[in-house]
Every structure is written in structure tokens, then in C-alpha cells.
Motif scaffolding. Structure first.
Motif, short mmCIF file in Angstrom:
data_model
loop_
_atom_site.label_atom_id
_atom_site.label_comp_id
_atom_site.label_asym_id
_atom_site.label_seq_id
_atom_site.Cartn_x
_atom_site.Cartn_y
_atom_site.Cartn_z
N ASP A 83 23.37 -0.62 10.60
CA ASP A 83 22.99 -1.95 10.13
C ASP A 83 24.09 -2.66 9.34
OD1 ASP A 83 22.99 -0.39 7.90
OD2 ASP A 83 20.93 -0.79 7.28
N TYR A 84 25.34 -2.26 9.54
CA TYR A 84 26.54 -2.87 8.95
C TYR A 84 26.68 -2.60 7.45
CZ TYR A 84 25.35 -5.68 13.08
OH TYR A 84 24.94 -6.08 14.32
N ALA A 85 25.60 -2.76 6.65
CA ALA A 85 25.60 -2.49 5.21
C ALA A 85 26.69 -3.26 4.49
CB ALA A 85 25.75 -0.98 4.96
N LEU A 86 26.79 -4.56 4.78
CA LEU A 86 27.77 -5.43 4.11
C LEU A 86 27.12 -6.11 2.92
CD1 LEU A 86 29.37 -7.15 7.23
CD2 LEU A 86 30.21 -5.14 5.99
N TYR A 87 27.92 -6.44 1.91
CA TYR A 87 27.43 -7.19 0.75
C TYR A 87 27.34 -8.67 1.14
CZ TYR A 87 28.66 -2.97 -1.85
OH TYR A 87 28.75 -1.67 -2.30
N PRO A 88 26.13 -9.24 1.18
CA PRO A 88 25.98 -10.62 1.69
C PRO A 88 26.64 -11.69 0.82
CG PRO A 88 23.90 -9.84 0.76
CD PRO A 88 24.83 -8.66 0.78
N HIS A 89 26.80 -11.42 -0.49
CA HIS A 89 27.36 -12.43 -1.40
C HIS A 89 28.89 -12.39 -1.45
CE1 HIS A 89 27.13 -8.73 -3.72
NE2 HIS A 89 28.00 -9.22 -4.58
N MET A 90 29.49 -11.40 -0.78
CA MET A 90 30.95 -11.26 -0.79
C MET A 90 31.55 -11.78 0.51
SD MET A 90 31.70 -7.48 -2.35
CE MET A 90 31.18 -6.98 -3.99
N THR A 91 32.81 -12.23 0.42
CA THR A 91 33.54 -12.60 1.63
C THR A 91 33.91 -11.34 2.42
OG1 THR A 91 35.70 -12.47 0.56
CG2 THR A 91 34.52 -14.60 0.45
N VAL A 92 34.38 -11.56 3.64
CA VAL A 92 34.84 -10.44 4.46
C VAL A 92 35.95 -9.67 3.74
CG1 VAL A 92 36.11 -9.87 6.57
CG2 VAL A 92 34.18 -11.47 6.67
N GLU A 93 36.88 -10.40 3.17
CA GLU A 93 38.00 -9.76 2.46
C GLU A 93 37.49 -8.91 1.30
OE1 GLU A 93 42.38 -10.97 0.67
OE2 GLU A 93 40.83 -12.51 0.91
N ASP A 94 36.53 -9.45 0.55
CA ASP A 94 36.00 -8.71 -0.60
C ASP A 94 35.20 -7.49 -0.15
OD1 ASP A 94 37.14 -10.44 -2.41
OD2 ASP A 94 35.37 -11.72 -2.59
N ASN A 95 34.46 -7.63 0.94
CA ASN A 95 33.73 -6.48 1.47
C ASN A 95 34.68 -5.35 1.85
OD1 ASN A 95 30.63 -6.39 2.18
ND2 ASN A 95 31.21 -8.55 2.34
N MET A 96 35.79 -5.70 2.47
CA MET A 96 36.73 -4.69 2.93
C MET A 96 37.49 -4.06 1.76
SD MET A 96 38.14 -6.61 6.37
CE MET A 96 39.43 -5.41 6.69
N SER A 97 37.72 -4.82 0.71
CA SER A 97 38.57 -4.33 -0.38
C SER A 97 37.78 -3.72 -1.53
CB SER A 97 39.42 -5.48 -0.93
OG SER A 97 38.60 -6.50 -1.48
N PHE A 98 36.45 -3.88 -1.53
CA PHE A 98 35.65 -3.48 -2.69
C PHE A 98 35.82 -2.00 -3.03
CE2 PHE A 98 31.61 -2.03 -4.59
CZ PHE A 98 31.62 -2.82 -5.74
N GLY A 99 35.75 -1.14 -2.03
CA GLY A 99 35.87 0.30 -2.27
C GLY A 99 37.22 0.68 -2.86
N LEU A 100 38.28 0.01 -2.38
CA LEU A 100 39.62 0.29 -2.91
C LEU A 100 39.74 -0.16 -4.36
CD1 LEU A 100 41.84 -0.73 0.16
CD2 LEU A 100 41.08 1.55 -0.52
N LYS A 101 39.13 -1.31 -4.68
CA LYS A 101 39.17 -1.79 -6.07
C LYS A 101 38.45 -0.82 -7.00
CE LYS A 101 39.42 -6.72 -4.87
NZ LYS A 101 38.69 -8.02 -4.85
N MET A 102 37.33 -0.27 -6.54
CA MET A 102 36.59 0.69 -7.35
C MET A 102 37.39 1.97 -7.59
SD MET A 102 33.83 -0.82 -8.19
CE MET A 102 32.83 0.51 -8.83
#
Length: 354
Positions: A83-102
Motif C-alpha cells: 500500500d506504498y505507506a507514504l506520508y501524505p503531508h510530505m513531498t516526494v523528496e521529503d518522503n524519500m529523505s525522511f529515513g536518512l534524516k532520522m
């Protein structure tokens, strides 16, 4: 990339055991597909590899280290969900980078990895959009990109294409194959679609009721299934199977006709299931026929024609004919096969005989 070894892996919910002593060795860089019907345990097994399900028994090694007690974050794997499990309030870039930022990755490294993944998946133009502004195929690319940027030891896919329509499934299947050829990443992929399994896998693991029926290369499973279950599951249309008995040590009788099978190790008078694939049957004169019957349905698909023939058995016989074959419903047809293309199974155990 890392090898993955499952050694007598078991899973129980209370007194109910759902995964039974599974042994699988996955080489570094190998693409392995877990396939089987709904409820066979394939997704449960994948979640055990990911650390999302507790292992009840056995050992799981990733990169030569036992990881049974490690959390998902400590296993160095990336998972792509159905089901993709993307954060709906984040942009594509933020979705892809979120784990690395954490993880505390530097901004320069994050930008480099996101740009590289976006280029590979052809989503550079969508980096500033939100998931709601993307199609299903684009959202699945973003989910894959989020996994790629982590540069994990292994990728896990849990039926990632099942929510897409038919044309998008074909497109994304090609993208996943191209991605694997480019990255050579260790990949475990779960699907119930045997076409996905046949086209993507280096090896296929066929599961049934929590056990492994057979492991092998796609064409090995197709041409020499180890059991009746695998024979019926792998292949579209499915293999024709008919229960019968061995008349002699080298012949069987089906619907009153004796078919000679020289060299076939048949149990004298035992219950045997005869199998033959649709493409291994041909039209023939009636006096040479193994089977004769009336065409119930003729499916013209452009590249080939499939006929479903009533032969006086509980299941219709499927035969593949040339695309321009002149055939229609209600017409009688006589068929025979090549004895070398026949598959024989013990009806009681389901195991292959020849």
C-alpha cells in the motif's frame, strides 16, 4: 549486498504453527520470489525476515550474522509495501529523505542519494509533489526510491504491484527487473502472481500451507514440477491433470484409452495423476487421438488461441492452438501429446513419479 539464510524457521501463534521448519539460502545479489496462494505463509515469512514478526524457532542470518533478536532498524534491510505507506503531508523528496534524516545522514549525502534514486526511477520531475498528486505507478516508484536511498543489505517487496491495474503492473514489473539488473541487490519478493514470479526471479520458492513445496529456477519448476501442487500452480493456463491408474509398468488408461509411456516408472495398478501442458497437445486424426471431445469455449487472444474441450472428465482439457487456427465452439476435436512431455504424479502423495 548480503546473503540471507533461513535455517529451520518456524512461526506459531499459540498452539497453531503456520510456518514449518523452512530452510532457504539466498545468495548475495540474488532475486528470490516467494510465491503461493493466499494464506500459504509467504508474507508472514517475509515479515519475519524484516523483523516485523517474531521468529518462533530456527535461525535467521543476514550477511553471516544471526539477527533473530535484532529490531527491524538494526537488520539493514528496506521493505516496499503493498500500500506504498507514504506520508501524505510530505513531498516526494521529503518522503524519500525522511529515513536518512532520522539516521543523522548529512544533507549533502541525502541530496546525492535522493537525486540518484530519482534519476534511476524517472521521478525527478515529481520531487516537489505530494503523494495525492501522483498516479499509483508513480507512488510505487516513490516507495521504491525511499528503499533505494537507504542503500540496504537487502530489499524486501511485499506484493508491491497488486494495487495497480494490468498495464501498470506490466510496466512496474519491467522497472523492478531493470532496477535489479542495475543494482544487483539481494531481493526477496512476495507475490501470488506466478507470471511475476516467472519473469522476475532468479529462483522461485513455491509455498503451500506453511511449507516449501519446491525451490528452483523458473523454467525448472515449469518443466519439471516436483509435486502436483507446483504443476497446477506454475503455468498459465494451468497444466491439464487427470486422475487415472497404471495399466502396466509403462502405460496408463485414461477414459478408456491406453497411452504408452515407455520408460515411465509407474506403480503397477496404482493411482496416478496424468499431467500435460496445453502447448504440448496437438490436433490429430481421430484414430491417433489420446483425447476427443467437443470445444466448449475458444479464446482468441491474438498471439494464440486457447480451446477448452469437454472430454467426459470433471475438468475440461485446455489446448493451445496457433493464433489463426480455424476452430469454434461446438466443434469436435481430437488431440494427442508427446509422451516425453507427460508429467506423472502419485495421486495419494502428490509427488512426481517421472
Amino acid at each position: 549486498m548480503a546473503a540471507i539464510a533461513l535455517k529451520r524457521i518456524r512461526k506459531s501463534y499459540g498452539d497453531l504453527q503456520v510456518i514449518h521448519d523452512i530452510d532457504i539460502d539466498i545468495d548475495s545479489g540474488e532475486f528470490v520470489v516467494l510465491v503461493g496462494p493466499s494464506g500459504c505463509g509467504k508474507s508472514t515469512l517475509l515479515r519475519m525476515i524484516a523483523g516485523l514478526e517474531e521468529i518462533s524457532g530456527g535461525d535467521l542470518d543476514i550477511g553471516g550474522a544471526r539477527v533473530n533478536a535484532l529490531s527491524p532498524a538494526e537488520r539493514d534491510i528496506a521493505m516496499v509495501f503493498q500500500d506504498y505507506a507514504l506520508y501524505p503531508h510530505m513531498t516526494v523528496e521529503d518522503n524519500m529523505s525522511f529515513g536518512l534524516k532520522m539516521r543523522g545522514t548529512s544533507e549533502a549525502e541525502i541530496n546525492k542519494r535522493v537525486a540518484n534514486a530519482a534519476d534511476i526511477l524517472k521521478i525527478t520531475d515529481f520531487l516537489h509533489r505530494r503523494p495525492a498528486q501522483l498516479s499509483g505507478g508513480q507512488r510505487q516508484r516513490v516507495a521504491m526510491g525511499r528503499a533505494i536511498v537507504r542503500e540496504p543489505a537487502a530489499f524486501l517487496f511485499d506484493e508491491p504491484l497488486s494495487n495497480l491495474d494490468a498495464s501498470l503492473r506490466v510496466e512496474m514489473r519491467l522497472e523492478i527487473a531493470k532496477l535489479h539488473n542495475r543494482m544487483k541487490a539481494t531481493t526477496v519478493y512476495v507475490t501470488h502472481d506466478q507470471v511475476e514470479a516467472m519473469t522476475l526471479a532468479d529462483r522461485i520458492v513455491v509455498m503451500n500451507s506453511g511449507v516449501v513445496e519446491q525451490i528452483g529456477k523458473p523454467l525448472d519448476l515449469y518443466h519439471k514440477p516436483a509435486s502436483l501442487f507446483v504443476a497446477r500452480f506454475i503455468g498459465s493456463p494451468t497444466m491439464n491433470t487427470i486422475e487415472t491408474t497404471a495399466a502396466r509398468g509403462d502405460a496408463i488408461t485414461i477414459l478408456g484409452r491406453t497411452i504408452d509411456l515407455p520408460g515411465a516408472p509407474l506403480p503397477e495398478g496404482g493411482a496416478v495423476t496424468f499431467g500435460i501442458r496445453p502447448e504440448d497437445l496437438v490436433r490429430c486424426p481421430v484414430d491417433e487421438a489420446w483425447f476427443s471431445g467437443e470445444v466448449a469455449v475458444a479464446e482468441r487472444l491474438g498471439s494464440q488461441t486457447y480451446c477448452y474441450v469437454e472430454i467426459g472428465h470433471t475438468r475440461m482439457l485446455t489446448v493451445e492452438l496457433p493464433r489463426d487456427a480455424e476452430i469454434s465452439a461446438g466443434e469436435r476435436i481430437s488431440l494427442r501429446g508427446n509422451a516425453r512431455a507427460v508429467h506423472l504424479f502419485d495421486t495419494r502423495t502428490g509427488k512426481r513419479l517421472n
